[in-house]
Write an enzyme that holds these catalytic residues in place. Structure first.
Site, short mmCIF file in Angstrom:
data_model
loop_
_atom_site.label_atom_id
_atom_site.label_comp_id
_atom_site.label_asym_id
_atom_site.label_seq_id
_atom_site.Cartn_x
_atom_site.Cartn_y
_atom_site.Cartn_z
CB SER A 163 0.24 0.54 -37.64
OG SER A 163 1.18 0.52 -36.92
CE1 TYR A 184 7.92 -11.21 -44.51
CE2 TYR A 184 9.26 -12.19 -42.64
CZ TYR A 184 7.67 -11.37 -43.44
OH TYR A 184 6.60 -11.33 -41.94
#
Length: 320
Positions: A163, A184
């Site tokens: 991507s 995260y």
């Protein structure tokens, strides 16, 4: 030499590559209906591959896609492979099944993936996006490649769907789990996994190129598929991809593409013979575009570091 338009549709690409597709034996992961992997399977089925393996997590959706394909091409030979790329135990069982086939696969299109998901672990304790998008494909592909190479001289092409999102971040070699979730960032995690897809392609070309293995990574374009299921309303608005009323922002700068155009890019990476001399490269808009990749995503040293880390995470060494 075939040169494809950047926005070519799958139908156009398959017509040009029809002689390459005919008689080929191909496996595609992530072939849910409406996905680019599923669309690629439909497009390829019209050009007489001798074996089309549809791989995904859910047997019902695989059967649905198989029925759709056979309504149009009833004589095609298909096999359905249930595989959960977030479970190494399941991956090993799926690879055993593939390795028991009498046919030897020639094309692997690794299209399955997750994007921007909330933090969670795979069944083996790895951050979900890295564990599914890269580690799952690393283990499955290597197990299958081992058997293909054991059977004797062969040529095989591996297409790893990456991507533009790889530019969101490199592989965090010392903290791929983002402090076990405490640090995260779902987009950095996605970027890490897509960078890993590219580095894995570099490694396969380096380690197995002289054995007939070709590997490419690719950017399929910006497409609305099931991959976006984890995006929140805030994600859509902050990105500018949707207007406040919920409609898709069709500003040309976003370069939205269709499932067929996305599938075309998978098929070029998997079948175009004219890119063989660029083994390990990154493709975008149906051509090799290494100059558009982040340097860290094609760096041979990073590729080797990732290979060693990946072997550690699956508990097995390959091709040494």
């Amino acid at each position: 030499m075939a040169q494809f338009e950047a926005d070519a549709y799958g139908e156009e690409v398959c017509k040009v590559l029809s002689s390459q597709i005919k008689g080929s034996k191909v496996l595609i992961t992530g072939v849910t209906p409406g996905s680019i992997g599923g669309e690629a399977a439909i497009q390829l089925s019209r050009h007489e591959p001798s074996l089309l393996v549809l791989a995904g997590r859910n047997s019902q959706t695989l059967q649905e896609l198989d029925r759709k394909i056979k309504q149009e091409t009833p004589n095609i030979q298909t096999r359905l492979l249930v595989i959960d790329l977030s479970s190494q135990e399941n991956i090993r069982k799926a690879a055993e099944e593939v390795n028991s086939y009498p046919e030897t696969l020639e094309i692997l299109i690794n299209s399955a993936g997750v994007m921007a998901s909330p933090f969670s672990f795979t069944k083996d304790g790895i951050e979900l996006q890295f564990g599914t998008n890269h580690i799952g494909h690393f283990l499955f592909t290597n197990l299958v490649l081992e058997e293909i190479l054991r059977r004797g001289p062969s040529r095989i092409r591996v297409a790893n769907v990456s991507s533009l999102g790889h530019k969101r971040g490199p592989v965090r070699f010392d903290d791929y789990n983002f402090e076990e979730g405490k640090a995260y960032d779902k987009w950095q995690a996605y970027g890490q996994s897509k960078t890993a897809n590219m580095l894995y392609s570099v490694s396969l070309a380096e380690k197995l190129g002289d054995k007939g293995v070709e590997a490419f990574s690719l950017y399929p374009g910006r497409i609305v598929t099931g991959l976006v299921k984890h995006l929140t309303d805030e994600d859509w608005l902050n990105s500018g991809w949707r207007h406040p009323d919920g409609t898709l922002n069709t500003d040309p700068k976003f370069n939205w593409t269709t499932q067929s155009q996305g599938a075309a890019k998978l098929i070029v990476a998997a079948y175009d013979p004219d890119i063989s001399d660029k083994n390990g490269s990154y493709l975008a808009r149906n051509a090799v575009r290494n100059d558009e990749a982040a340097d860290y995503a094609l760096d041979p040293q990073n590729a080797e570091k990732l290979w060693v880390l990946s072997e550690d995470l699956v508990g097995q060494k390959f091709f040494n």
